[in-house]
Scaffold this active site. Structure first.
Site, PDB file in Angstrom:
ATOM      1  N   HIS A 119       0.837  -1.206   0.000  1.00 17.00           N
ATOM      2  CA  HIS A 119       0.000   0.000   0.000  1.00 17.00           C
ATOM      3  C   HIS A 119       0.869   1.252   0.000  1.00 17.00           C
ATOM      4  CE1 HIS A 119      -3.355   2.667   1.047  1.00 17.00           C
ATOM      5  NE2 HIS A 119      -2.610   3.149   2.029  1.00 17.00           N
ATOM      6  N   THR A 171      -4.368   0.502   5.665  1.00 17.89           N
ATOM      7  CA  THR A 171      -4.970  -0.283   4.589  1.00 17.89           C
ATOM      8  C   THR A 171      -4.232  -1.610   4.413  1.00 17.89           C
ATOM      9  OG1 THR A 171      -5.519   1.805   3.514  1.00 17.89           O
ATOM     10  CG2 THR A 171      -5.722  -0.180   2.197  1.00 17.89           C
TER      11      THR A 171
END
EC number: 3.7.1.2
Length: 451
Positions: free
Chosen positions: A153, A377
């Protein structure tokens, strides 16, 4: 973190007298028993919620259970800690994990086939269909810290921003985080209003208005139980004593705003709202799914001693699969179900929750019951593991095409994002978290001054 011992509540052979709790795909089997706050349809909007436990498709009224004399000792103490005027479970969580464990044990006995009598005979008054109750935030969240712990991410976002070094060296030395906005955290099912914001357009001009680049972020979050003392760090092997349980977290983001404003860290690009699932899956319920901490990437520096322990390396991870789904207005009108956007796993994180907790209070920062720590995330290397639309659509450059022909660079008004997660391990009954859902509403006209 030290391992949580397994006990009879984790027995994979244990079944409930509630048939729907025994299905292979049930989120809330008897091995789960997550805690939350709910109210009944007849109760007004302003009335305080009550503590409950999810089992199958039902909610057990814990206060009613105690009033019926079906709880004793530490289990009763845990329920009575939540005063009738309390909006959340903070007082129960502040007791530490011991009383919650006692409550779990007695509930498991009352709900299992062939277990103690009492609850089954009073089911009509002590059990309520989950579909008929209104869920609330499970606790008051006084502080919210969001971490950045997925290398894929971080690396993708760094490339999208054109950074020469997409992943800063500090990522490998400590769990990076920022202080989020707790006041705008809402329970699953609460609509999210598209924010107004300021961003830099492609032509270089600075714009203000309804944000186009709106995104979801698939995360897991830990909730603090027993708090810490100001000035007193907590060693990694004791971090688990302070982590009460976990919820799903959707860290809604206005990416164009976030990238334009971010000199110190995320601000208005994140603070307009975050969503969490209503049921706290306790750390004890997740004990059978403890796994090795993620392997360190080749070439990264060794962990500093305060972020390393044999116990955390051995069982500091959690075996949890996570998914994000999208339902658009057009899909709903056609009768089609949601489309899966991402399927990832918590093992894609570079840091454990124990490390996050220990680093958080390493400078003496005190953490309080109900404080929330987001994982960041949970994206992995594979395309299907991209856990936000920014990654899926390459920051708006490569639109996602849905099965019905719709395209998405960013979320549209009417889009609903549903997050799900499931803990699974060989020989164990898998448990879920229930959905974390939110539907995007149009931005409100900004109240500009009269000319």
């Amino acid at each position: 973190m030290s391992a949580i011992p397994l006990n009879a509540t984790h027995d994979p052979a244990r079944r409930s007298w509630l048939a729907l709790a025994n299905g292979a795909d049930a989120d809330f089997p008897i091995q789960n028993l997550p805690l939350g706050m709910f109210s009944l349809p007849a109760e007004g909007e302003g009335s305080p919620p009550r503590p409950g436990v999810a089992i199958g498709d039902q909610v057990v009224d814990l206060r009613g259970l105690d009033a019926a004399g079906l709880l004793t000792g530490e289990a009763a103490r845990a329920v009575r800690a939540v005063a009738p005027t309390d909006p959340g479970l903070n007082a129960l969580m502040a007791l530490g994990n011991g009383p919650a464990s006692a409550l779990r044990a007695q509930l498991s006995e009352l709900l299992r086939e062939g277990g103690a009598s009492g609850l089954r005979e009073r089911a009509a008054t002590l059990l309520h269909a989950q579909s008929a109750v209104r869920m609330h935030l499970p606790c008051r969240i006084g502080d919210y810290t969001d971490f950045l712990t997925s290398y894929p991410h971080t690396e993708r976002h760094g490339r999208f921003k054109g950074l020469a070094d997409p992943v800063s060296p500090v990522f490998h030395s400590l769990p990076v985080a920022y202080h989020g906005r707790a006041s705008s955290i809402r329970v699953s099912g609460t609509p999210v209003r598209r924010p107004n914001g300021q961003w830099k357009a492609a032509d270089g001009s600075v714009q203000f208005g309804a944000v186009e680049a709106m995104d979801f972020e698939l995360e897991l979050a830990a909730l603090v139980g027993a708090g810490t003392t100001l000035g007193q760090p907590v060693p990694l092997d004791r971090a688990g004593d302070h982590i009460f349980g976990y919820v799903l977290l959707n860290d809604w983001s206005a990416k164009s705003v976030q990238w334009w404003e971010q000199m110190l860290g995320p601000f208005l690009g994140k603070s307009f709202m975050s969503s969490i699932s209503p049921w706290i899956v306790t750390a004890e319920a997740l004990a059978p799914f403890a796994s090795r901490a993620p392997a360190r990437r080749p070439g990264t520096p060794p962990l500093l001693p305060y972020l390393h322990s044999a116990g955390d390396r051995e069982h500091g991870g959690l075996d949890i699969a996570m998914e994000a789904w999208l339902s658009t207005q057009a899909l709903r009108e056609s009768g089609a179900g949601p489309v899966r956007l991402a399927a990832t796993h918590l093992s894609n994180l570079a840091w454990t929750f124990g490390q996050m907790f220990t680093h958080h209070c390493s400078n003496g920062c005190d953490l309080n019951p109900g404080d929330l720590m987001g994982s960041g995330t949970v994206s992995g290397e594979a395309d299907e593991q991209r856990a936000c639309l920014t990654e899926i659509a390459s920051a708006g450059r490569e639109p996602l095409r849905l099965p019905n022909g719709e395209e998405r660079r960013w979320l549209h008004d009417g889009d609903e994002v549903i997050l799900r997660a499931r803990a699974a391990a060989a020989g164990r009954v898998s448990i879920g978290f229930g959905p974390c859902a939110g539907r995007v509403l149009p931005a409100l006209p900004y109240p500009l001054p009269r000319s």
